[in-house]
Design an enzyme around this catalytic site. Structure first.
Site, short mmCIF file in Angstrom:
data_model
loop_
_atom_site.label_atom_id
_atom_site.label_comp_id
_atom_site.label_asym_id
_atom_site.label_seq_id
_atom_site.Cartn_x
_atom_site.Cartn_y
_atom_site.Cartn_z
N ASP A 200 0.81 -1.22 0.00
CA ASP A 200 0.00 0.00 0.00
C ASP A 200 0.85 1.27 0.00
O ASP A 200 0.41 2.32 0.46
CB ASP A 200 -0.95 0.04 1.21
CG ASP A 200 -1.80 -1.22 1.33
OD1 ASP A 200 -2.46 -1.58 0.35
OD2 ASP A 200 -1.77 -1.84 2.41
N LYS B 51 2.49 2.13 -5.10
CA LYS B 51 3.18 1.62 -6.29
C LYS B 51 2.42 1.92 -7.56
O LYS B 51 3.02 2.14 -8.62
CB LYS B 51 3.39 0.10 -6.15
CG LYS B 51 4.29 -0.30 -5.00
CD LYS B 51 4.51 -1.79 -4.94
CE LYS B 51 3.25 -2.56 -4.61
NZ LYS B 51 2.72 -2.26 -3.26
N GLY C 199 -4.28 -3.96 -4.10
CA GLY C 199 -4.82 -3.02 -5.07
C GLY C 199 -3.98 -1.77 -5.21
O GLY C 199 -3.15 -1.47 -4.35
N HIS C 200 -4.21 -1.07 -6.30
CA HIS C 200 -3.57 0.21 -6.55
C HIS C 200 -4.66 1.26 -6.73
O HIS C 200 -5.66 1.00 -7.40
CB HIS C 200 -2.71 0.19 -7.81
CG HIS C 200 -1.59 -0.80 -7.77
ND1 HIS C 200 -0.77 -0.95 -6.68
CD2 HIS C 200 -1.16 -1.69 -8.69
CE1 HIS C 200 0.13 -1.88 -6.94
NE2 HIS C 200 -0.09 -2.36 -8.14
N GLN D 40 1.87 -6.40 -3.50
CA GLN D 40 2.30 -6.50 -2.10
C GLN D 40 3.65 -5.78 -1.90
O GLN D 40 3.83 -4.71 -2.45
CB GLN D 40 2.36 -7.96 -1.63
CG GLN D 40 0.99 -8.62 -1.51
CD GLN D 40 0.51 -9.17 -2.83
OE1 GLN D 40 1.27 -9.73 -3.60
NE2 GLN D 40 -0.77 -9.05 -3.09
#
Length: 428
Positions: A13, A16, A40-41, A223
């Site tokens: 988190d 990225k 998630g992004h 991750q």
């Protein structure tokens, strides 16, 4: 141009997706090489927020070819739901390519994930329950189902029946659950075959050909280093190789083709799920960081655990990944503090550790040793050069750079797509 890897330097988190989105316009391919829809992004473009879970961030950049590599595990229902949502918002997803060797998350993997986590009781890892771990376990025990199996009905049926022969005994006799019908699982998977077929390719071949042609490839890790199955805070980790080394195997390119490794780190630290977290704050400061940073999981919605920047963790990540550049995100969240603590070492049983302890027990019992840096009050979300930052904010970045021993090339100063300071060029 060699390939460029983007990895998380903490527990995930870190932002990225924003780093990938920033570099994406200069790339020809953006590849997701590990993980699944357990992370998630979040990317903000022109005020619009896009939450990506399984798709590479490059899907949002026109002209870039997004690729899901062989190291990813794919929930096809999630994939198509995410594609449909983007299409409805006017995003072209037709360029997406998927490795024929990527493994599929079957419905029974999700079932196994949830029941085994509950069975652990107080020893729960904090899994998302999306079937990621059991799918990787199937992969390693050679009973997994790959994308290419969708196109051979006989093979697909044999593989599902073989996987469930053992799993149904486990579900019924250990977890007191109903057995799963293999025919129903086969029917679920076959229903996706026609739609996914045009996306499937020998992505390893295509990526190597692209590198031979001088194309630029971004390899986007899910991750983060401290969640890597080999190098993270085991067993409170993910089930894949989230480090830069995993990019080569997860995309199907040689490690010698990787030219730069960009590690993304927040200006503080967060973590979702169980496991050690030396700088975690259990007071009002932790709540203040969570509120200011909107620290809730993109995929799960779970509140993130928050703490101060941990130098030994990021220095460890730089070493493990061979980091060439750091992207420091969310510097703006620290605005408004008189002092900003930074963890520079740990006290473990009266002994100082300047590096991350090798013993998991020592990490659990590590007490942070802090240095307090001056804070700043000015709003920095409009800063676009280092000179735009208040002196204390510049000093904070420079101090972290010196302590970690790796140059900080990108500084995020807000949630907007362009809220970035580029201190050093990454792409020539």
């Amino acid at each position: 141009m060699p390939a460029i890897v983007i990895v998380g330097a903490q527990w995930g988190d870190e932002g990225k997706g924003k780093a990938t989105d920033l570099l994406g316009p200069h790339a020809d391919y953006v590849v997701k090489y590990n993980g699944g829809n357990n992370a998630g992004h979040t990317v903000v473009i022109d005020g619009e927020t896009y939450a990506l879970h399984l798709l590479p961030s490059g899907i949002l950049t026109p002209g870039v070819i997004p690729v899901i590599g062989n190291g990813v595990v794919i929930d096809l229902d999630v994939l198509f739901h995410e594609i449909d949502n983007l299409n409805a918002r006017g995003i072209d997803t037709s360029r997406l390519l998927i490795s024929a060797n990527a493994h599929i998350i079957a419905s029974y993997n999700r079932t196994i994930d949830k029941v085994t986590e509950r069975f652990l009781g107080k020893r729960q890892i904090g899994t998302t329950g999306r079937g990621i771990g059991p799918t990787y376990a199937d992969k390693m025990t050679r009973v997994g189902i790959r994308i290419q199996d969708l196109f051979d009905p006989s093979i697909l049926r044999q593989k599902v029946e073989g996987a469930l022969a053992q799993k149904n005994h486990l579900l019924v006799k250990v977890y007191n659950r109903r057995a799963i019908d293999p025919a129903a699982v086969v029917a679920e998977l076959e229903a996706h075959a026609e739609r996914v077929a045009p996306m499937v390719a020998d992505t390893s071949l295509l990526l190597n050909q692209a590198l031979d042609a001088g194309k630029t490839i971004l390899l986007e890790g899910g991750q983060a280093t401290m969640l890597d199955v080999d190098h993270g805070t085991y067993p409170f980790v993910t089930s894949s190789s989230a480090c830069a080394g995993g990019a080569a195997t997860g995309a199907g390119i040689g490690p010698g083709r990787i030219g730069r490794v960009v590690a993304v780190a927040k200006a503080y630290t967060t973590r979702v799920g169980a496991g050690p977290f030396p700088t975690e704050l259990h007071d009002d400061e932790g709540e203040r960081l969570r509120a200011a940073g909107h620290e809730f999981g993109t995929t799960t919605g779970r509140p993130r655990r928050c703490g101060w920047f941990d130098v030994p963790v990021v220095r460890y990540a730089a070493r493990i990944n061979g980091v060439t550049d750091i992207a420091l995100t969310k510097l703006d969240v620290l605005t408004g503090r008189e002092k900003v603590p930074v963890c520079v070492a740990y006290d473990v049983g009266g002994h100082r550790h300047d590096e991350l302890p090798v013993s998991q027990s020592d990490i659990h019992h590590a007490v942070p040793i802090y240095e307090n840096l001056d804070g700043w009050d000015a709003d920095i979300t409009g800063a676009r050069t280092t000179a735009d930052l208040p002196k204390a904010a510049r000093h904070y970045v420079e101090t972290l750079e010196e302590m970690v021993g790796t140059r900080i090339s990108i500084v995020g100063v807000g949630p907007a797509r362009d809220a970035v300071i580029q201190r050093h060029p990454i792409l020539s």
